[in-house]
Write an enzyme that holds these catalytic residues in place. Structure first.
Site, mmCIF file in Angstrom:
data_model
loop_
_atom_site.group_PDB
_atom_site.id
_atom_site.type_symbol
_atom_site.label_atom_id
_atom_site.label_comp_id
_atom_site.label_asym_id
_atom_site.label_seq_id
_atom_site.Cartn_x
_atom_site.Cartn_y
_atom_site.Cartn_z
ATOM 1 N N LYS A 81 0.972 -0.981 0.087
ATOM 2 C CA LYS A 81 -0.002 -0.111 -0.068
ATOM 3 C C LYS A 81 0.719 1.351 0.063
ATOM 4 O O LYS A 81 0.435 2.428 -0.398
ATOM 5 C CB LYS A 81 -0.797 -0.086 1.139
ATOM 6 C CG LYS A 81 -1.709 -1.195 1.372
ATOM 7 C CD LYS A 81 -2.454 -1.212 2.822
ATOM 8 C CE LYS A 81 -2.896 -2.570 3.315
ATOM 9 N NZ LYS A 81 -3.115 -2.773 4.458
ATOM 10 N N GLU B 233 7.962 2.109 -5.803
ATOM 11 C CA GLU B 233 7.977 1.699 -4.464
ATOM 12 C C GLU B 233 8.215 3.037 -3.545
ATOM 13 O O GLU B 233 8.622 4.179 -3.826
ATOM 14 C CB GLU B 233 9.186 0.715 -4.265
ATOM 15 C CG GLU B 233 8.482 -0.632 -4.203
ATOM 16 C CD GLU B 233 8.348 -0.849 -2.654
ATOM 17 O OE1 GLU B 233 7.579 -0.212 -2.058
ATOM 18 O OE2 GLU B 233 8.442 -2.054 -2.405
ATOM 19 N N ASP B 234 7.531 2.793 -2.164
ATOM 20 C CA ASP B 234 7.692 3.832 -1.301
ATOM 21 C C ASP B 234 9.240 3.738 -0.755
ATOM 22 O O ASP B 234 9.973 4.881 -0.634
ATOM 23 C CB ASP B 234 6.729 3.537 -0.105
ATOM 24 C CG ASP B 234 6.749 2.153 0.467
ATOM 25 O OD1 ASP B 234 7.536 1.464 -0.280
ATOM 26 O OD2 ASP B 234 6.258 2.083 1.548
ATOM 27 N N ASP C 166 14.481 -1.155 1.409
ATOM 28 C CA ASP C 166 15.103 -1.452 2.766
ATOM 29 C C ASP C 166 16.138 -2.651 2.575
ATOM 30 O O ASP C 166 17.208 -2.305 1.886
ATOM 31 C CB ASP C 166 14.103 -1.932 3.537
ATOM 32 C CG ASP C 166 14.529 -1.868 5.239
ATOM 33 O OD1 ASP C 166 15.455 -1.168 5.556
ATOM 34 O OD2 ASP C 166 13.856 -2.558 6.020
ATOM 35 N N PHE D 220 13.579 4.224 11.234
ATOM 36 C CA PHE D 220 12.528 3.851 10.896
ATOM 37 C C PHE D 220 11.487 5.084 10.774
ATOM 38 O O PHE D 220 11.361 6.039 11.590
ATOM 39 C CB PHE D 220 11.724 2.927 11.984
ATOM 40 C CG PHE D 220 10.512 2.411 11.304
ATOM 41 C CD1 PHE D 220 10.697 1.051 10.511
ATOM 42 C CD2 PHE D 220 9.175 2.771 11.561
ATOM 43 C CE1 PHE D 220 9.698 0.376 10.008
ATOM 44 C CE2 PHE D 220 8.174 1.952 10.948
ATOM 45 C CZ PHE D 220 8.419 0.966 10.154
ATOM 46 N N ASP E 209 3.493 3.350 6.685
ATOM 47 C CA ASP E 209 2.603 3.460 7.801
ATOM 48 C C ASP E 209 3.441 3.232 9.105
ATOM 49 O O ASP E 209 4.470 2.649 9.173
ATOM 50 C CB ASP E 209 1.829 2.008 7.808
ATOM 51 C CG ASP E 209 2.377 0.751 7.731
ATOM 52 O OD1 ASP E 209 3.512 0.567 6.896
ATOM 53 O OD2 ASP E 209 2.068 -0.030 8.590
ATOM 54 N N ARG F 8 -0.488 6.925 7.084
ATOM 55 C CA ARG F 8 -0.037 6.798 5.681
ATOM 56 C C ARG F 8 -0.379 8.346 5.103
ATOM 57 O O ARG F 8 0.293 8.638 4.351
ATOM 58 C CB ARG F 8 -0.864 5.879 4.998
ATOM 59 C CG ARG F 8 -0.377 4.353 5.498
ATOM 60 C CD ARG F 8 -0.769 3.460 4.545
ATOM 61 N NE ARG F 8 -0.937 2.013 5.032
ATOM 62 C CZ ARG F 8 0.207 0.945 4.665
ATOM 63 N NH1 ARG F 8 1.280 1.752 3.959
ATOM 64 N NH2 ARG F 8 0.112 -0.070 5.274
HETATM 65 P P1 IMP Z 1 12.589 -4.789 1.904
HETATM 66 O O1 IMP Z 1 11.952 -5.865 1.518
HETATM 67 O O2 IMP Z 1 13.473 -4.888 3.079
HETATM 68 O O3 IMP Z 1 13.322 -3.754 0.884
HETATM 69 O O4 IMP Z 1 11.201 -4.016 2.623
HETATM 70 C C1 IMP Z 1 10.466 -3.095 1.921
HETATM 71 C C2 IMP Z 1 9.158 -2.880 2.687
HETATM 72 O O5 IMP Z 1 9.543 -2.666 3.930
HETATM 73 C C3 IMP Z 1 8.901 -1.382 2.244
HETATM 74 O O6 IMP Z 1 7.893 -1.551 1.096
HETATM 75 C C4 IMP Z 1 8.131 -1.046 3.634
HETATM 76 O O7 IMP Z 1 6.719 -1.756 3.489
HETATM 77 C C5 IMP Z 1 8.813 -1.607 4.505
HETATM 78 N N1 IMP Z 1 9.643 -0.680 5.269
HETATM 79 C C6 IMP Z 1 11.003 -0.663 5.317
HETATM 80 N N2 IMP Z 1 11.491 0.282 6.043
HETATM 81 C C7 IMP Z 1 10.322 1.066 6.442
HETATM 82 C C8 IMP Z 1 10.323 2.109 7.025
HETATM 83 O O8 IMP Z 1 11.312 2.837 7.816
HETATM 84 N N3 IMP Z 1 8.916 2.618 7.476
HETATM 85 C C9 IMP Z 1 7.978 1.706 6.962
HETATM 86 N N4 IMP Z 1 7.954 0.810 6.379
HETATM 87 C C10 IMP Z 1 9.301 0.256 6.176
HETATM 88 MG MG MG Z 2 6.001 -1.271 0.675
#
Ligand code: IMP
Ligand code: MG
Length: 182
Positions: free
Chosen positions: A46, A103-104, A107, A156, A163, A169
């Protein structure tokens, strides 16, 4: 103002103005890079929703949008496990279309790495990534990121699509979470 958000806010990391200025720049660059091509913006639900809707208003070439929802198993709500499951797939085939994933935040990179592996066999004309936020220090899976709004430190964050336990959001800015009040 969003009721209750202040309590969890350590500080504003990116103001509404900073976000909107950068998103306008990204939209112009994408419009130039994809001129004459069949572009489809693939928004990852989302978190990517606010970014998508602002970004597409700055893309001046014809394009389509579609949505995918993925969910990661395990390891609690603040960290992704790397094991991803599709909750909602795309509505249409992507063959011969130029796909830009919106993508938002990236990570570990696990979510996108999984998405790329899933989409590549569907034969898109190209497959690139546009992320608003990039937590580069946290990367464990090497993925090519083509458009980045902001590189941020390992903190974070919430707001502007991201969220805090499914809430906030709708904040117009990105804030760092005050860990003491969680
Ligand atoms: P990845 O698979 O580790 O790259 O995770 C990516 C997903 O983790 C993002 O699409 C977010 O939904 C969530 N995420 C990672 N860091 C944050 C943060 O600082 N705040 C909120 N959501 C996060
Ligand atoms: Mg996400």
């Amino acid at each position: 103002m969003v009721l209750g958000a202040d309590k969890y806010l350590d500080r504003v990391l990116l103001t509404e103005e900073q976000l909107q200025t950068r998103i306008a720049e990204l939209g112009e660059t994408i419009s130039r890079d994809y001129a004459g091509k069949h572009l489809l913006l693939l928004c990852v639900l989302k978190g990517g929703v606010l970014f998508l809707t602002d970004l597409m208003r700055h893309i001046s070439i014809p394009h389509e949008i579609d949505f995918m929802a993925v969910s990661s198993y395990g390891r609690g709500v603040r960290e992704s496990s790397g094991v991803v499951r599709i909750v909602k797939d795309l509505d249409e085939p992507i063959e011969n279309k130029h796909i830009l994933i919106v993508e938002d935040i990236i990570d570990s990179g696990a979510t996108l790495s999984y998405l790329i592996q899933l989409l590549e066999p569907r034969n898109p004309a190209s497959l690139k990534i546009c992320t608003l936020l990039n937590k580069w220090e946290r990367r464990t899976v090497d993925i090519p990121v083509d458009y980045i709004g902001f590189d941020i430190e390992d903190e974070f964050v919430f707001g502007y699509g991201l969220d805090l336990d499914e809430r906030y959001r709708n904040l117009p800015y990105v804030g760092v979470v005050n860990q003491d009040n969680l």
